[in-house]
Design an enzyme around this catalytic site. Structure first.
Site, mmCIF file in Angstrom:
data_model
loop_
_atom_site.group_PDB
_atom_site.id
_atom_site.type_symbol
_atom_site.label_atom_id
_atom_site.label_comp_id
_atom_site.label_asym_id
_atom_site.label_seq_id
_atom_site.Cartn_x
_atom_site.Cartn_y
_atom_site.Cartn_z
ATOM 1 N N SER A 5 0.873 -1.428 -0.052
ATOM 2 C CA SER A 5 -0.182 0.086 -0.042
ATOM 3 C C SER A 5 0.665 1.186 0.133
ATOM 4 C CB SER A 5 -0.815 0.041 1.147
ATOM 5 O OG SER A 5 -0.117 -0.119 2.379
ATOM 6 N N CYS A 6 0.503 2.190 -0.858
ATOM 7 C CA CYS A 6 0.548 3.606 -0.920
ATOM 8 C C CYS A 6 2.287 3.954 -1.473
ATOM 9 C CB CYS A 6 0.747 4.250 0.596
ATOM 10 S SG CYS A 6 -0.900 4.312 1.460
ATOM 11 N N ASP A 7 1.984 5.143 -2.022
ATOM 12 C CA ASP A 7 3.426 5.752 -2.719
ATOM 13 C C ASP A 7 3.363 7.062 -2.154
ATOM 14 O OD1 ASP A 7 4.866 3.423 -4.178
ATOM 15 O OD2 ASP A 7 2.699 3.098 -4.671
ATOM 16 N N GLU A 93 3.538 5.724 5.128
ATOM 17 C CA GLU A 93 3.581 4.430 4.417
ATOM 18 C C GLU A 93 3.771 3.441 5.490
ATOM 19 O OE1 GLU A 93 3.602 4.312 0.905
ATOM 20 O OE2 GLU A 93 3.606 6.583 0.785
#
Length: 422
Positions: A5-7, A93
């Site tokens: 998940s997530c950047d 993150e």
């Protein structure tokens, strides 16, 4: 739970044009989770004996908090990403490594995002807030509203008009890297190597005690605290590497439109699909000229490729953002609120509801879908042009800006309604 998940990205001069810092993040979360965009005004807190209720625990309040705009999973107190009135932006993150993740309820990384924004008027002050709270209260607890257990440590990208900081944690231990030019991104892995500008005072001793570092070779935070081989990190086909490539591809000419396109990139996996998907996105323009306003763009809806980035600017007397605010529920005033529901409440806000109906049409890829997407892009292009004009002309119509995001969501909803009902 696999890291998926997530950047978060930042670009600073000379990688950008017009002396601007550009911040961007995709929030990748469970596919059925609603993310809202909410505003909280600055406040003075006279009664410091009254504790602040976060997602799971209570902490000490401070005398003053800054105005913030947050994009957050609607069930919790904190935020995935956001900005404050002083031009500080933070995104976090999930990261995993050798240090065990604590199951006990403490501060979530998302709580720390909001607390950093509410209490820090520069990027480094926000970092100080986060590491002090991390030391005092720790991090931990389930980061999912459902029955799935989803716990992790956190990394943060913190930016303001002048610089950015990467803060990466392993339990209570942490390292921070200052970024003053060029590009930097974080994903779901520790990325601070030997350039460590600040650190937990016991970080190296703890690593020696655990046998992770011999005390002789140059200390590499990611190599020491991570499962990953950092030598392979920059050439592996993961999102961290792909994001780094996309930033460097445009280095020297990065604009906020560039950042939007990076967040929309599906081949790289940055615009995520599947059980975990990109549930909301944010891009911010932070001009180094303090006379110019910072402008923050939010989607408030899943899949940035099929969403509209809408602007928000801090001005006095902003009212709550009703079209992107989820319903509240009677039992949600108490700490540990999510445990009090037998099933998930319906947290869809008005924009989310209409966007979900629009996605059903867009999925069919008909002529109607093409027309609707064209209208969405036309609206977005007009908004981008209007905001660029604000920055170039150095003029704000405050009476218009005060309801800017609300009016933009009204225009977006109007597009969805006209196509869904036709």
């Amino acid at each position: 739970m696999e890291p998926c998940s997530c950047d978060t990205f930042v670009a600073l001069p000379p990688a950008t044009i017009d002396n601007r810092i550009i911040f961007g993040k995709n929030s990748d979360r469970p596919c059925d989770e609603v993310q809202e965009v909410v505003y909280f005004p600055a406040a003075v807190h006279d009664n410091l004996k009254e504790h602040l209720k976060c997602t799971y625990i209570e902490i000490d309040q401070v005398p003053e908090t800054y105005a913030v705009v947050l994009s957050r999973p609607a069930w919790l107190w904190g935020a995935e990403m956001g900005a404050n009135e002083h031009g500080v932006c933070i995104g976090n993150e999930a990261v995993w490594g050798r240090e065990k993740v604590c199951d006990e309820e403490a501060l979530l990384g998302m709580d720390l995002v909001r607390l950093g924004l509410e209490r820090g008027d520069t990027a480094e002050k926000a970092l100080n807030v986060i590491v002090d709270l991390l030391e005092k209260y720790g991090q931990g607890g389930n980061c999912s509203e459902g029955r799935m257990v989803f716990s992790y440590h956190n990394s943060f990208l913190i930016a303001d008009r002048n610089e950015a900081w990467i803060l990466e944690t392993a339990g209570k231990y942490w390292a921070a890297e200052k970024v003053e030019e060029g590009v930097r991104n974080i994903s779901n892995q520790l990325s601070i190597m030997t350039k460590i500008d600040r650190e937990h005072p016991d970080m190296r001793n703890y690593a020696k005690q655990r046998g992770w570092w011999d005390g002789k070779k140059e200390f590499d935070f990611a190599a020491t605290y991570s499962y990953l081989d950092t030598a392979k990190m920059m050439i592996s086909p993961g999102r961290y590497c792909e994001g780094y490539k996309l930033l460097n591809k445009h280095k020297g000419n990065i604009t906020f439109e560039t950042m939007v396109e990076i967040l929309r990139d599906k081949p790289s996996g940055i615009n995520m699909e599947g059980e975990f998907l990109t549930t909301a996105s944010m891009v911010s323009i932070l001009p180094q000229d303090s006379k110019l306003p910072c402008i923050h763009f939010f989607t408030g809806t899943p899949d940035p490729e099929r969403s509209v980035f809408k602007p928000f600017i801090f001005v006095p007397n902003i009212s709550q953002l009703l079209n992107t605010s989820s319903p509240t529920f009677e039992l949600e005033d108490s700490v540990g609120k999510k445990l009090q529901f037998n099933s998930k409440p319906d947290r869809r806000h008005p924009l989310y509801q209409k966007h979900q109906q629009a996605l059903e049409i867009l999925d069919n890829k008909t002529e109607k879908a093409k027309t609707m997407l064209d209208n969405m892009r036309k609206l977005e292009k007009e908004l981008f042009k209007e905001m660029e004009s604000v920055l170039q002309n150095k003029h704000l119509q405050v009476d218009k800006i005060v309801n800017l995001l609300h009016q933009c969501t009204e225009d977006e909803i109007r597009i969805y309604k006209s196509n869904v009902s036709s």
